[in-house]
Design a protein around this motif. Structure first.
Motif, PDB file in Angstrom:
ATOM      1  N   VAL A 195       0.858  -1.183   0.000  1.00 21.89           N
ATOM      2  CA  VAL A 195       0.000   0.000   0.000  1.00 21.89           C
ATOM      3  C   VAL A 195       0.893   1.231   0.000  1.00 21.89           C
ATOM      4  O   VAL A 195       1.796   1.351   0.837  1.00 21.89           O
ATOM      5  CB  VAL A 195      -0.923   0.032   1.233  1.00 21.89           C
ATOM      6  CG1 VAL A 195      -1.743   1.319   1.242  1.00 21.89           C
ATOM      7  CG2 VAL A 195      -1.850  -1.176   1.239  1.00 21.89           C
ATOM      8  N   VAL A 196       0.665   2.139  -0.931  1.00 24.02           N
ATOM      9  CA  VAL A 196       1.405   3.395  -0.984  1.00 24.02           C
ATOM     10  C   VAL A 196       0.377   4.515  -1.040  1.00 24.02           C
ATOM     11  O   VAL A 196      -0.358   4.636  -2.019  1.00 24.02           O
ATOM     12  CB  VAL A 196       2.340   3.466  -2.202  1.00 24.02           C
ATOM     13  CG1 VAL A 196       3.135   4.771  -2.177  1.00 24.02           C
ATOM     14  CG2 VAL A 196       3.285   2.272  -2.230  1.00 24.02           C
ATOM     15  N   ASN A 197       0.310   5.314   0.019  1.00 24.46           N
ATOM     16  CA  ASN A 197      -0.680   6.387   0.092  1.00 24.46           C
ATOM     17  C   ASN A 197      -0.196   7.694  -0.516  1.00 24.46           C
ATOM     18  O   ASN A 197      -0.992   8.600  -0.746  1.00 24.46           O
ATOM     19  CB  ASN A 197      -1.123   6.610   1.539  1.00 24.46           C
ATOM     20  CG  ASN A 197      -2.240   5.662   1.935  1.00 24.46           C
ATOM     21  OD1 ASN A 197      -3.275   5.596   1.283  1.00 24.46           O
ATOM     22  ND2 ASN A 197      -2.039   4.899   3.005  1.00 24.46           N
ATOM     23  N   ASP A 198       1.089   7.812  -0.777  1.00 20.09           N
ATOM     24  CA  ASP A 198       1.616   8.963  -1.505  1.00 20.09           C
ATOM     25  C   ASP A 198       2.847   8.487  -2.250  1.00 20.09           C
ATOM     26  O   ASP A 198       3.937   8.411  -1.686  1.00 20.09           O
ATOM     27  CB  ASP A 198       1.959  10.110  -0.557  1.00 20.09           C
ATOM     28  CG  ASP A 198       2.290  11.402  -1.311  1.00 20.09           C
ATOM     29  OD1 ASP A 198       2.519  11.324  -2.532  1.00 20.09           O
ATOM     30  OD2 ASP A 198       2.308  12.465  -0.679  1.00 20.09           O
ATOM     31  N   VAL A 199       2.654   8.146  -3.519  1.00 18.58           N
ATOM     32  CA  VAL A 199       3.741   7.577  -4.310  1.00 18.58           C
ATOM     33  C   VAL A 199       4.930   8.523  -4.375  1.00 18.58           C
ATOM     34  O   VAL A 199       6.084   8.094  -4.449  1.00 18.58           O
ATOM     35  CB  VAL A 199       3.237   7.241  -5.732  1.00 18.58           C
ATOM     36  CG1 VAL A 199       4.370   6.711  -6.596  1.00 18.58           C
ATOM     37  CG2 VAL A 199       2.116   6.211  -5.660  1.00 18.58           C
ATOM     38  N   ARG A 200       4.671   9.824  -4.301  1.00 16.23           N
ATOM     39  CA  ARG A 200       5.755  10.802  -4.391  1.00 16.23           C
ATOM     40  C   ARG A 200       6.747  10.671  -3.240  1.00 16.23           C
ATOM     41  O   ARG A 200       7.897  11.104  -3.346  1.00 16.23           O
ATOM     42  CB  ARG A 200       5.184  12.217  -4.421  1.00 16.23           C
ATOM     43  CG  ARG A 200       4.261  12.510  -5.596  1.00 16.23           C
ATOM     44  CD  ARG A 200       3.539  13.809  -5.399  1.00 16.23           C
ATOM     45  NE  ARG A 200       2.783  13.827  -4.154  1.00 16.23           N
ATOM     46  CZ  ARG A 200       2.130  14.885  -3.690  1.00 16.23           C
ATOM     47  NH1 ARG A 200       2.153  16.016  -4.363  1.00 16.23           N
ATOM     48  NH2 ARG A 200       1.458  14.817  -2.550  1.00 16.23           N
ATOM     49  N   ARG A 201       6.315  10.091  -2.131  1.00 12.93           N
ATOM     50  CA  ARG A 201       7.187   9.936  -0.963  1.00 12.93           C
ATOM     51  C   ARG A 201       7.891   8.583  -0.929  1.00 12.93           C
ATOM     52  O   ARG A 201       8.687   8.324  -0.033  1.00 12.93           O
ATOM     53  CB  ARG A 201       6.372  10.105   0.329  1.00 12.93           C
ATOM     54  CG  ARG A 201       5.819  11.514   0.525  1.00 12.93           C
ATOM     55  CD  ARG A 201       4.978  11.575   1.800  1.00 12.93           C
ATOM     56  NE  ARG A 201       4.462  12.901   2.048  1.00 12.93           N
ATOM     57  CZ  ARG A 201       5.086  13.842   2.754  1.00 12.93           C
ATOM     58  NH1 ARG A 201       6.264  13.562   3.290  1.00 12.93           N
ATOM     59  NH2 ARG A 201       4.556  15.021   2.934  1.00 12.93           N
ATOM     60  N   ASP A 202       7.577   7.705  -1.891  1.00 15.04           N
ATOM     61  CA  ASP A 202       8.207   6.392  -1.935  1.00 15.04           C
ATOM     62  C   ASP A 202       9.504   6.497  -2.729  1.00 15.04           C
ATOM     63  O   ASP A 202       9.489   6.780  -3.930  1.00 15.04           O
ATOM     64  CB  ASP A 202       7.254   5.371  -2.580  1.00 15.04           C
ATOM     65  CG  ASP A 202       7.773   3.956  -2.464  1.00 15.04           C
ATOM     66  OD1 ASP A 202       8.767   3.634  -3.155  1.00 15.04           O
ATOM     67  OD2 ASP A 202       7.189   3.161  -1.698  1.00 15.04           O
ATOM     68  N   SER A 203      10.627   6.269  -2.075  1.00 16.69           N
ATOM     69  CA  SER A 203      11.928   6.496  -2.701  1.00 16.69           C
ATOM     70  C   SER A 203      12.155   5.618  -3.919  1.00 16.69           C
ATOM     71  O   SER A 203      12.845   6.016  -4.865  1.00 16.69           O
ATOM     72  CB  SER A 203      13.051   6.257  -1.675  1.00 16.69           C
ATOM     73  OG  SER A 203      12.977   4.937  -1.150  1.00 16.69           O
ATOM     74  N   GLU A 204      11.585   4.424  -3.939  1.00 20.12           N
ATOM     75  CA  GLU A 204      11.786   3.509  -5.060  1.00 20.12           C
ATOM     76  C   GLU A 204      10.831   3.802  -6.211  1.00 20.12           C
ATOM     77  O   GLU A 204      11.231   3.870  -7.377  1.00 20.12           O
ATOM     78  CB  GLU A 204      11.591   2.064  -4.600  1.00 20.12           C
ATOM     79  CG  GLU A 204      11.718   1.058  -5.737  1.00 20.12           C
ATOM     80  CD  GLU A 204      11.393  -0.357  -5.301  1.00 20.12           C
ATOM     81  OE1 GLU A 204      11.263  -1.216  -6.185  1.00 20.12           O
ATOM     82  OE2 GLU A 204      11.251  -0.586  -4.083  1.00 20.12           O
ATOM     83  N   LEU A 205       9.544   3.991  -5.898  1.00 20.97           N
ATOM     84  CA  LEU A 205       8.543   4.117  -6.945  1.00 20.97           C
ATOM     85  C   LEU A 205       8.471   5.510  -7.553  1.00 20.97           C
ATOM     86  O   LEU A 205       8.128   5.667  -8.731  1.00 20.97           O
ATOM     87  CB  LEU A 205       7.166   3.738  -6.398  1.00 20.97           C
ATOM     88  CG  LEU A 205       7.012   2.314  -5.851  1.00 20.97           C
ATOM     89  CD1 LEU A 205       5.600   2.099  -5.350  1.00 20.97           C
ATOM     90  CD2 LEU A 205       7.377   1.289  -6.909  1.00 20.97           C
ATOM     91  N   ALA A 206       8.770   6.536  -6.762  1.00 22.41           N
ATOM     92  CA  ALA A 206       8.578   7.914  -7.228  1.00 22.41           C
ATOM     93  C   ALA A 206       9.396   8.242  -8.470  1.00 22.41           C
ATOM     94  O   ALA A 206       8.992   9.083  -9.283  1.00 22.41           O
ATOM     95  CB  ALA A 206       8.920   8.893  -6.110  1.00 22.41           C
ATOM     96  N   ALA A 207      10.539   7.577  -8.638  1.00 17.93           N
ATOM     97  CA  ALA A 207      11.412   7.898  -9.767  1.00 17.93           C
ATOM     98  C   ALA A 207      11.109   7.059 -11.009  1.00 17.93           C
ATOM     99  O   ALA A 207      11.710   7.285 -12.066  1.00 17.93           O
ATOM    100  CB  ALA A 207      12.868   7.684  -9.358  1.00 17.93           C
ATOM    101  N   ARG A 208      10.189   6.115 -10.911  1.00 13.74           N
ATOM    102  CA  ARG A 208       9.904   5.258 -12.056  1.00 13.74           C
ATOM    103  C   ARG A 208       9.169   6.030 -13.141  1.00 13.74           C
ATOM    104  O   ARG A 208       8.240   6.786 -12.867  1.00 13.74           O
ATOM    105  CB  ARG A 208       9.099   4.031 -11.630  1.00 13.74           C
ATOM    106  CG  ARG A 208       9.934   2.993 -10.887  1.00 13.74           C
ATOM    107  CD  ARG A 208       9.098   1.775 -10.532  1.00 13.74           C
ATOM    108  NE  ARG A 208       9.927   0.713  -9.979  1.00 13.74           N
ATOM    109  CZ  ARG A 208      10.382  -0.322 -10.680  1.00 13.74           C
ATOM    110  NH1 ARG A 208      10.076  -0.417 -11.967  1.00 13.74           N
ATOM    111  NH2 ARG A 208      11.118  -1.244 -10.107  1.00 13.74           N
ATOM    112  N   GLU A 209       9.557   5.781 -14.370  1.00 18.03           N
ATOM    113  CA  GLU A 209       9.002   6.515 -15.511  1.00 18.03           C
ATOM    114  C   GLU A 209       7.491   6.319 -15.623  1.00 18.03           C
ATOM    115  O   GLU A 209       6.745   7.266 -15.885  1.00 18.03           O
ATOM    116  CB  GLU A 209       9.687   6.058 -16.792  1.00 18.03           C
ATOM    117  CG  GLU A 209       9.222   6.792 -18.044  1.00 18.03           C
ATOM    118  CD  GLU A 209       9.953   6.331 -19.280  1.00 18.03           C
ATOM    119  OE1 GLU A 209       9.489   6.660 -20.393  1.00 18.03           O
ATOM    120  OE2 GLU A 209      10.970   5.628 -19.143  1.00 18.03           O
TER     121      GLU A 209
END
Length: 298
Positions: A195-209
């Protein structure tokens, strides 16, 4: 003055609490705390919230990793406005509520549980696997308050789309699908809900294209398991701000995922899964190839 405290534990669903006055609430990792935050950065008895003289007061109880209000370390603070609290590494949103808003929050929780029961009853009436999977995905998207989703099944070393909601299957076969494959791989690898409630704060997912292109904000992945084996997963996401997936949501959705997994396992003992699904099913290999999936689920 009532208030809402929502804890965002790393890599987990949000935990909202309704605070009513007069009340003294201990926050910590210990099981006897009224607000339990099970995270290694949290002390057993980390902090205390009390309602005094018409305001909520925060007091540090000698914690190891301190308390912060809007990023400023504090041992004591009066909470007279909406703000962000941090206990150790756990971010919490504090928001004063009117009595009407507090009552509305309680009603919303009751309505969601009631809606979950209605959806579960509808699932119990399904007699075919494709219908069950479609209804399971619909229940997930609705209860998580997401915009779209898909249900993927493991078949012959690959993941195949068995149901989709508000997603064009032809797009899912191309690089134009802007869902989070990384979150899916994380769920498959851990065999746990993601569960990710703010993807922008997830260090791994936020940078994915794909995440950036899709403007994703909130997502949930639920692996479908039977006897420890991965049968597939359910994925849903939203681009709208303000959507919060809670621990209660994950608990309710886990029931649907478990029911779907039981059905899938049972049908595999009767016939090949591919014969039970509508044909042709979209090929998922362009998004998540079989080798990646096998490595993630090993």
């Amino acid at each position: 003055m009532p208030a809402r405290l929502t804890a965002y534990l790393p890599d987990n669903a949000a935990s909202p609490w309704l605070l009513r006055e007069p009340q003294r609430v201990c926050i910590g990792r210990s099981r006897d705390c009224e607000l339990r935050l099970d995270h290694p950065s949290i002390s057993r008895r980390h902090a205390e919230l009390t309602f005094e003289q018409g305001q909520w007061r925060l007091a540090d109880l000698g914690s190891k990793n301190a308390c912060f209000v809007d990023g400023v370390r504090t041992d004591f603070a009066m909470l007279d406005r909406a703000c962000w609290l941090r206990f150790g590494d756990v971010q919490c949103e504090f928001a004063p509520l009117s009595d009407e808003a507090a009552d509305s929050m309680e009603r919303r929780i009751a309505v969601k549980r009631s809606h979950s029961a209605i959806l579960a009853e509808a699932l119990a009436k399904q007699t075919s696997l494709p219908d069950l999977l479609t209804e399971t995905l619909r229940a997930t998207v609705e209860l998580a308050e997401c915009e779209r989703g898909c249900l993927l099944l493991a078949e012959k070393g690959a993941l195949r789309v068995a149901a989709n909601r508000n997603v064009d299957p032809t797009v899912m076969r191309s690089r134009e699908f802007h869902g989070s494959v990384g979150a899916m791989q994380r769920a498959l690898g851990s065999k746990l809900p993601v569960v990710v409630n703010d993807v922008r704060r997830d260090s791994e997912l936020a940078a994915r294209e794909s995440v950036i292109a899709g403007g994703l904000r909130t997502l949930i992945c639920l692996p479908l398991l039977a006897g420890g084996d991965i049968l597939g997963l359910i994925y849903a996401d939203s681009r709208q701000p303000g959507v919060v997936i809670t621990t209660m949501d994950v608990e309710l959705l886990g029931v649907f995922a478990e029911r779907a997994a039981v059905w899938i396992a049972a049908r595999r003992g009767v016939a090949m899964l591919s014969e039970l699904l509508p044909q042709p099913a979209p090929d998922w290999s362009d998004v998540l190839d079989a080798q990646q999936w096998l490595q993630a689920s090993a």
